[in-house]
Design a protein around this motif. Structure first.
Motif, PDB file in Angstrom:
ATOM      1  N   SER A  88       0.781  -1.038  -0.182  1.00 49.60           N
ATOM      2  CA  SER A  88       0.003  -0.023   0.121  1.00 49.60           C
ATOM      3  C   SER A  88       1.030   1.294   0.017  1.00 49.60           C
ATOM      4  CB  SER A  88      -0.695  -0.197   1.109  1.00 49.60           C
ATOM      5  OG  SER A  88      -1.743  -0.942   1.197  1.00 49.60           O
ATOM      6  N   ALA A  89       2.056   1.257   0.478  1.00 46.27           N
ATOM      7  CA  ALA A  89       2.940   2.351   0.898  1.00 46.27           C
ATOM      8  C   ALA A  89       3.402   2.565  -0.489  1.00 46.27           C
ATOM      9  CB  ALA A  89       3.931   2.116   1.867  1.00 46.27           C
ATOM     10  N   ALA A  90       3.998   1.524  -1.125  1.00 41.68           N
ATOM     11  CA  ALA A  90       4.651   1.777  -2.508  1.00 41.68           C
ATOM     12  C   ALA A  90       3.611   2.208  -3.502  1.00 41.68           C
ATOM     13  CB  ALA A  90       5.455   0.471  -2.767  1.00 41.68           C
ATOM     14  N   THR A  91       2.564   1.579  -3.638  1.00 42.19           N
ATOM     15  CA  THR A  91       1.665   2.059  -4.589  1.00 42.19           C
ATOM     16  C   THR A  91       1.208   3.611  -4.415  1.00 42.19           C
ATOM     17  OG1 THR A  91      -0.009   1.120  -3.380  1.00 42.19           O
ATOM     18  CG2 THR A  91       1.025  -0.359  -5.246  1.00 42.19           C
ATOM     19  N   THR A  92       1.015   3.653  -2.986  1.00 44.75           N
ATOM     20  CA  THR A  92       0.414   5.149  -2.777  1.00 44.75           C
ATOM     21  C   THR A  92       1.648   6.423  -3.539  1.00 44.75           C
ATOM     22  OG1 THR A  92      -0.917   4.437  -1.121  1.00 44.75           O
ATOM     23  CG2 THR A  92      -0.238   6.864  -1.068  1.00 44.75           C
ATOM     24  N   ILE A  93       2.683   5.719  -3.153  1.00 47.47           N
ATOM     25  CA  ILE A  93       3.894   6.831  -3.317  1.00 47.47           C
ATOM     26  C   ILE A  93       4.118   7.028  -4.842  1.00 47.47           C
ATOM     27  CG2 ILE A  93       6.231   7.302  -3.173  1.00 47.47           C
ATOM     28  CD1 ILE A  93       4.948   8.422  -0.866  1.00 47.47           C
ATOM     29  N   LEU A  94       4.159   5.825  -5.614  1.00 50.81           N
ATOM     30  CA  LEU A  94       4.302   5.671  -6.869  1.00 50.81           C
ATOM     31  C   LEU A  94       3.360   6.434  -7.726  1.00 50.81           C
ATOM     32  CD1 LEU A  94       5.752   2.111  -7.536  1.00 50.81           C
ATOM     33  CD2 LEU A  94       6.849   4.275  -7.742  1.00 50.81           C
ATOM     34  N   SER A  95       1.800   6.222  -7.066  1.00 45.95           N
ATOM     35  CA  SER A  95       0.908   6.919  -8.011  1.00 45.95           C
ATOM     36  C   SER A  95       0.746   8.231  -7.718  1.00 45.95           C
ATOM     37  CB  SER A  95      -0.703   6.091  -7.126  1.00 45.95           C
ATOM     38  OG  SER A  95      -1.770   6.939  -7.835  1.00 45.95           O
TER      39      SER A  95
END
Length: 568
Positions: free
Chosen positions: A248-255
């Motif tokens: 969740s943290a990774a996808t949130t930052i990348l998005s």
């Protein structure tokens, strides 16, 4: 050996509960930082995009969100969302009102309450930005109290075990539907009901933003809080939850980063030329980077990833964020074209971004093979068919309809009782001065007095003009003497109606006081006749049998004016 194993597993389970509760509480505190820094996050963002005469009022309204929203969620909201007592069903929860659980469940219940209360207050805070600078504080307090109910039912449908959307396997990890879609729709309804700020869309009016540094600082605080939202929505780190939280943290930052890149490009291409116009150019042109488009583009990408953050891939997150920034930017432009006044762009960010966010779950969602709780189907892109996309579409449509109906009722009720809008004088002087007794800046005072003076002079001129009937337009005078004809005069044929009306005309007064002959309307010039035709048709639609009344040839004119007191 068996007893020892059971004791060991029991201790392990307790340790997992402790870890999960600690994770939820920590995430809640981060979100509260976002929420109270929503007095700094959303608050700074909103004040940075609004005029300086309303900065204090905007910050106070964000405090109102926390204070009144949290209390009402404790009283009734949590029970409507997660209540499991007798009577709870697919539509609503029952029980857990005035929440005070026993020692056995208090750890889980209280941590869940703190986390969900932040969601509820965020759904309300979204609305404050869309109606900033022209709404009464007392009316907004009443709205905060009632909006908890608007939020709680969709939250039950999506997250409660017996909620009807939950049973259909809807995917919404961190509240793209109950929080952002509900807040975005309500913000749109509120902005339409409250109407634009004075002069917002006039050609000579320039809307001045406050401190853009505040807006960018608010963006960074919200960015931080969003990680708490999305990662905390795993409700723990025990078992495989920590893996989902990390994803969740990774996808949130990348998005958000891909949305930021897109926002920079769009801000360079699309430029604001005035308070209500945008121009389009290309990268080679010397364009400016618009702060509001930059900030809202990133926020739109964050909203878009909210529902799917735990169950998608990184490359899909990048695509979702980029599209989210585009949807938000062009949504903001569309609202300006439609003359919907949203000072901070809350409708574009949360309504447009959340619609895309819900639908992309049906496209890019992955089946949750770790915890088997967040998603039970693959999305269309992964060969899962149209089922999940259909469920997501149904969820979006249902939540929109619910939010439109309930928010309209709530806002109209407040408007008819307390009144939503500040007076024109209060709006010009600013809510900081009128509602909080903050010292009025000299330039704001000078501008407000100038506008009020011009409006007063215009009103006096109009009054004098009304008292002096000969100076008025002939067609206005004619329309003042309108009465009802008999029912036989009311036909669908405009020409027949006009002919009958003309036959009833014996004469009319001119603007100079002389009498009109030739059956009234024949002596009016072509332009006047067209205006009279338009006004007549409008009257006919509003009233079944409305036509011109006669002014008799024998009627007296005293002092060059038609005497309305004269009777035949």
């Amino acid at each position: 050996m068996t007893n020892g194993t059971l004791v060991y597993k029991h201790d392990e389970q307790i340790e997992a509960w402790i870890d999960d509760a600690t994770w939820i509480l920590t995430s809640s505190f981060i979100i509260f930082t976002m929420q109270s820094d929503l007095s700094e996050g959303f608050g700074l963002l909103e004040s940075g995009m609004s005029s300086k005469k309303n900065e204090v009022n905007i910050m106070i309204k964000n405090v109102v969100d926390v204070v009144f929203g949290t209390l009402t969620y404790w009283v009734v909201g949590y029970g409507l969302t997660f209540g499991t007592d007798k009577g709870a069903n697919w539509f609503t929860g029952v029980g857990s009102f005035f929440l005070d659980p026993d020692e056995e469940t208090m750890g889980t219940e209280f941590s869940k309450f703190i986390f969900q209360a932040s969601f509820c207050t965020t759904a309300t805070t979204i609305v404050s930005g869309a109606i900033a600078e022209r709404t009464k504080l007392t009316a907004y307090i009443a709205f905060c109290l009632l909006n908890t109910v608007v939020y709680s039912f969709p939250a039950h449908w999506v997250w409660s075990k017996n909620g009807w959307l939950k049973q259909m396997d809807v995917v919404d990890v961190a509240g793209v539907g109950p929080v952002h879609l509900v807040g975005g729709v309500t913000a749109l309804v509120a902005a339409i009901i409250v109407k634009p700020r004075y002069g917002r869309f006039s050609d000579d009016q320039v809307t001045v933003h406050g401190n853009s540094v505040n807006a960018v600082l608010g963006l960074f605080i919200l960015w931080w809080g969003w990680l708490g939202f999305n990662c905390g929505s795993t409700f723990g780190i025990s078992g495989g939850k920590w893996k989902i939280a990390a994803r969740s943290a990774a996808t949130t930052i990348l998005s958000s980063c891909s949305g930021g890149v897109m926002a920079f490009l769009l801000s360079k291409i699309v430029n604001r030329t005035s308070s209500h116009e945008y121009s389009y150019g290309f990268l080679l042109h010397k364009r400016k980077f618009d702060v509001q488009l930059l900030v809202n583009g990133i926020l739109g990408s964050l909203v878009s990833i909210t529902g799917i953050c735990a169950v998608t891939t990184t490359w899909a997150a990048i695509l979702i964020g980029a599209v989210g920034a585009c949807v938000t930017t062009f949504g903001q432009i569309a609202l300006v074209k439609m003359k919907v006044d949203d000072p901070v762009g809350a409708v574009a960010v949360h309504l447009m971004g959340s619609i895309w966010g819900i639908l992309c779950c049906g496209l890019f969602g992955l089946k949750d093979d770790i915890e088997h709780s967040f998603s039970h189907h693959d999305g269309l892109v992964w060969g899962g068919g149209f089922y999940l996309l259909g469920v997501q579409t149904m969820a979006a449509v249902t939540i929109i309809i619910w939010s439109v109906v309930t928010s309209f009722i709530v806002l109209k009720l407040i408007d008819m009782t307390i009144g939503l809008r500040l007076t024109l004088e209060e709006e010009l002087y600013g809510a900081d001065y009128c509602e909080h007794n903050v010292e009025l800046p000299p330039d704001v005072k000078e501008y407000a007095e100038s506008v009020l003076r011009k409006l007063k002079e215009k009103s006096e001129r109009a009054k004098k003009s009304n008292d002096n009937i000969p100076a008025r337009d002939t067609d206005d005078l004619i329309l003042e003497n309108i009465n009802k004809c008999s029912d036989e005069d009311a036909t669908d044929n405009d020409d027949k109606v006009r002919k009958k009306c003309e036959q009833k005309q014996n004469g009319r007064t001119n603007a100079d006081g002389s009498l009109l002959h030739n059956n009234g309307l024949k002596s009016i010039d072509n332009d006047g006749k067209k205006d009279a035709d338009v006004k007549l048709n409008k009257r006919k639609r509003a009233r079944k049998t409305v036509v011109f009344s006669s002014v008799n040839r024998d009627q007296k004119v005293e002092g060059g004016q038609y005497n309305p007191a004269f009777k035949e």
